[in-house]
Design a protein around this motif. Structure first.
Motif: not given
Ligand SMILES: Nc1ncnc2c1ncn2[C@@H]1O[C@H](COP(=O)(O)OP(=O)(O)OP(=O)(O)O)[C@@H](O)[C@H]1O
Ligand SMILES: [Mg+2]
Lengths: 283, 309, 256
Positions: B41-42, B44-47, B86, B163
């Protein structure tokens, strides 16, 4: 695929947008059109509510305020400024309806698209920009305001509450008035996550504006200190223009100020909202 | 498989105010490949995915997709891209097929194309029976399949999956994996983020391990395990609240040891031998488990932390 | 478990949940005050005096103020037992959790209605003070105005809650609007019954709000007559009926 290929729309042949390789661009009309199509689908699904709020409630309001209270006013003071109360109050009610429709459409539904179902983001994942999504939504709201204003005008005419063909000009004026509320309100969905702000807006902004902006009685009956507030808000300007149209003239001396104030609200509101929503949606 | 580069990122950086979410990553994705971002979590994958999807401006560095710069050609890129974010972003008041139609129209497809495509995709997502139902009561797995189907409506060359299986039960995950395999066989390039190592091992030809906005390692799942871990791992649990107290008593077994709050990991190429060694010390552990090494171990080795906490 | 008055916990939950939203609570009372003020300086000047159905000649604002008091009691009650109740019933699943405790549907109905009365009663009390200060209260009978407001609130809260148990989506609330709005406009709120044609007068007399308005107008203007007891009985009957119906429906919905 050649990585150096350009995508200028002219270089892409007329073919299905499902084919591999660069896809034909969507022009501004096409972008606006397909997004409005979605709003139209939602509109159709809420048609029952729309019919109730735009046709039935106005009839009731008109009967109560225009005919009921109107009979008391006309009996006691012979109307307002020599105009029978029904004729006096109808343009006010049209503009109030425009405001309520616009505010209703620019509050909870917008927060839905930003925060709840986040459908604005779905649009942005397709080849649309924040400006595209807002343009389409605002056009749809303008359509909503126009239909409710026009419906109210026609119903009032049946009740004998319209004095002139110029009353048809009231519909574009209502659109200006409604949009002057709509575009600035979009900023709230970008800046906050709690929709209770909207209840407060209805109670603390929409209701007082409706009551004190010259819809039901001339604002010179207000205490002097309150009058500048009316001047500053869009509703009073809309009502001044609308009343002149409904009564068939004369054109207000300061008509250009009224139009200017409404336009300024729309333009500045749109710019501020677009900026805020850009920050929120494409950070 | 032709060797065309679909995506290049050089020193790609994303900052939110003072906070750096993506810190200068270099990535290259080839056509037909299935590429993964693995991280907690956090990380930076989604960013990163949002920048690739053209819905988040690049702070600095270079990014090119289909040879185009998202800053100037966002719409042209998105027209050829499938995006499965996501969060589902479904209109739950609309029906299953209406969600597909509406989204297809957003891409400027004709009504006829949209309808044909929707029928195909509902079949693909095993949602044909539910086509007229509202979205709201569907299960999480069905919604996720619908979102994937929707992201395919424009026949994308590159599919972004952020995800795709988080929150789904094992059965639903396997159904989804199967669908993603089929896409890959049809030649769609996939970019997947996940914090499940089994998912990364199953789906990705190549992946990067991300942590705190940086790339910690890159390679195929097998590569990474060979490079950063041993063949097998022995997990030892004691009846205690503090496993570090038992670390010394296990010294010398295997090549390396990791002490976690709830267990001790011993890395060894021959797990059975290491397991016997543990038993022979008569420490009375609660359990001794020998298993194959996974990406989780790679991640632990690289960052000192577990993936799913 | 019967007789434990577990509605107290339902009520307590509401109080706690609302403490965080106190400003919303307060902003609820300004609306009728705005109306009163606007009518006082605006329409009041245009209409000047009205003859009530009992034959009293009063200023327009003094005529409308009691009606606003009744309407604010209605609105306060309706807000909690329709929208908020629906949300808790269908989305937040608050009651499913509560019914896992010894609380029964009856406790839920009573607890929620009491809460809405506290809220509606507060609005009415503040409104009453404003009307008093503005000089629209003309009789000592007005000490009964707050209890009367609670009675009006109870009738609408209970009936609103009962109706809400039949709703399946937010869109159904249009029907509540469709009942409340006309009632607000036509219950002799803004003009006396005598303005209507004879046939419509009978229709108006069926509206619960009309009876609320009659009671408040009688009390505030000091024009008390036996007919008010009939009105009070009508409202009390509705409150009882609504309470019975609502708790029955809650059991049907949640205890299946
Ligand atoms: N719009 C934003 N504004 C400020 N900070 C943000 C924003 N979006 C993401 N961040 C921060 O950037 C960091 C990386 O977030 P990101 O969503 O990319 O992580 P992730 O790897 O996708 O994690 P997860 O597995 O939880 O989805 C987080 O610390 C997050 O709080
Ligand atoms: Mg993420």
């Amino acid at each position: 695929m050649d990585a150096t290929e350009t995508t200028a729309s002219t270089s892409v042949p007329e073919r299905s947008r499902l084919a591999a390789g660069p896809r034909r661009d969507l022009g501004i009309l096409e972008r606006t059109g397909v997004l409005i199509e979605y709003h139209w689908l939602l509109f159709r699904r809420t048609l029952r509510g729309v019919l109730i709020t735009r046709f039935l409630l106005p009839v009731l309001f008109l009967a109560s305020m225009g005919l009921g209270v109107g009979s008391l006013v006309d009996e006691n003071s012979g109307g307002v400024d020599g105009v029978p109360y029904l004729l006096y109050v109808v343009p006010g009610l049209v503009m109030v309806t425009a405001m309520q429709t616009a505010v209703g459409e620019s509050t909870w539904p917008v927060m839905g698209f930003v925060k709840w179902n986040q459908f604005y983001r779905a649009m942005l994942n397709a080849p649309h920009s924040v400006a595209d999504t807002l343009r389409a939504h605002w056009l749809m709201i303008a359509f909503n305001v126009a239909t409710s204003a026009l419906a109210f005008t026609l119903i009032s005419a049946l009740f004998g509450g319209v004095g002139s063909w110029w009353a048809l000009l009231g519909t574009p004026i209502a659109v200006l008035t409604g949009m002057a509320f709509s575009t600035p309100l979009f900023v709230i969905a970008a800046k906050t996550d709690t929709d209770s702000v909207y209840s407060a807006i209805f109670r603390l902004v929409v209701t007082p504006l409706m009551l004190f902006s010259g819809a039901f009685f001339p604002i010179d009956q207000l205490p002097t200190w309150m009058q500048p507030f009316a001047w500053a808000t869009p509703l009073w300007h809309g009502i001044e223009l609308g009343r002149a149209a409904f009564l068939g003239g004369p054109v207000p001396d300061l008509w250009w100020v009224h139009v200017g104030v409404l336009t300024a609200y729309i333009v500045v509101g749109a710019a501020v909202s677009r900026r805020a929503l850009r920050q929120r949606l494409v950070p | 498989m032709t060797d065309t580069v679909l995506l290049t990122a050089r020193d790609l950086t994303k900052r939110f105010g003072d906070f750096t979410a993506v810190d200068g990553i270099d990535v290259e994705v080839h056509k037909g490949e299935s590429f993964g971002f693995l991280g907690p979590n956090g990380a930076g994958k989604s960013s990163t995915m949002r920048m690739i999807g053209g819905v988040s401006p690049v702070t600095s560095g270079e990014l090119s997709i289909f040879g185009l710069d998202p800053a100037t050609h966002g719409p042209q890129i998105r027209a050829r891209l499938g995006n499965c974010p996501q969060k589902d972003l479904l209109d739950e008041e609309l029906s299953v097929q209406e969600n597909l139609w509406v989204y297809g129209r957003f891409f400027g497809l004709s009504r006829k194309e949209v309808r044909e495509r929707a029928t195909e995709l509902l079949e693909f997502a095993q949602l044909s029976e539910r086509r007229g139902d509202k979205v709201e009561p569907l299960s999480g797995g069905m919604k996720r399949r619908l979102v994937i189907a929707r992201s395919l409506i424009n026949n994308p060359e590159l599919l972004l999956l952020d995800e795709p299986t988080t929150g789904l039960d094992p059965q639903a995950r396997h159904v989804l994996w199967d669908r993603l395999f089929r896409l890959k066989r049809q030649g769609v390039t996939l970019i997947i983020t996940t914090h499940y190592m089994d998912e990364a091992e199953q789906l990705c030809d190549r992946l990067v391990v991300m942590d705190k906005g940086r790339i910690a390692a890159e390679g195929s799942p097998r590569d990474l395990i060979v490079r950063y871990s041993t063949r097998e791992v022995v997990e030892v649990r004691f009846d205690t609240d503090d496993h570090s107290a038992h670390a010394d008593s296990l010294g010398g077994i295997g090549e390396r040891m990791e002490v976690l709050p709830d267990r001790i990991l011993l890395y060894a190429d021959d797990g059975d031998a290491a397991g016997s060694a543990v038993h022979s010390r008569e420490l009375a552990p609660l359990s001794v488990l020998v298993r194959r090494s996974t990406l989780e171990d790679v991640f632990l080795h690289l960052t000192g932390r577990t993936l799913v906490d | 478990m019967v007789g434990y008055a577990l509605w107290r916990f339902v009520l307590l939950r509401d109080v706690v949940a609302f403490r965080r939203m106190w400003w919303l609570f307060l902003s609820g009372f300004v609306e009728p005050v705005f109306y009163l003020f606007s009518i006082g300086i605006g329409l009041g000047a245009l209409v000047q005096t009205v003859t009530t159905d009992q034959g009293m000649v009063v200023s327009y604002a003094a005529f409308v103020a009691p009606a606003m008091l009744a309407a604010s009691a209605m609105n306060g009650a309706i807000a909690d037992t329709t929208y908020n109740f629906f949300f808790k019933l269908r989305f937040a699943k608050t009651y499913d959790t509560m019914l896992a405790t010894p609380a029964r549907p009856w406790d839920i109905a009573v607890g929620e209605i009491l809460w809405s009365l506290i809220r509606g009663g507060t609005y009415s009390a503040i409104f009453f003070l404003v009307a008093l200060v503005m000089g629209f209260v003309e009789s000592w009978w007005a000490v009964l105005a707050i209890p009367a407001a609670l009675l009006i609130g109870a009738a609408f809260a209970a009936m609103g809650m009962w109706a809400t148990t039949y709703m399946t989506s937010w869109k159904d609330f249009e029907f509540i609007n469709l009942v409340i709005q006309p009632m607000f406009l036509f219950s002799a709120t803004f003009f006396p019954l005598s303005v209507y044609p004879e046939a419509l007068q009978w229709l108006v007399r069926l509206m619960p709000l009309y009876h609320g308005v009659e009671i408040q107008r009688g009390l505030l203007l000091g024009d008390v007559h036996w007919g008010l007891l009939v009105s009070a009985a009508y409202l009390a009957g509705l409150a009882g009926l609504g309470l019975w119906g609502a708790s029955r429906r809650i059991s049907q919905l949640l205890l299946t």
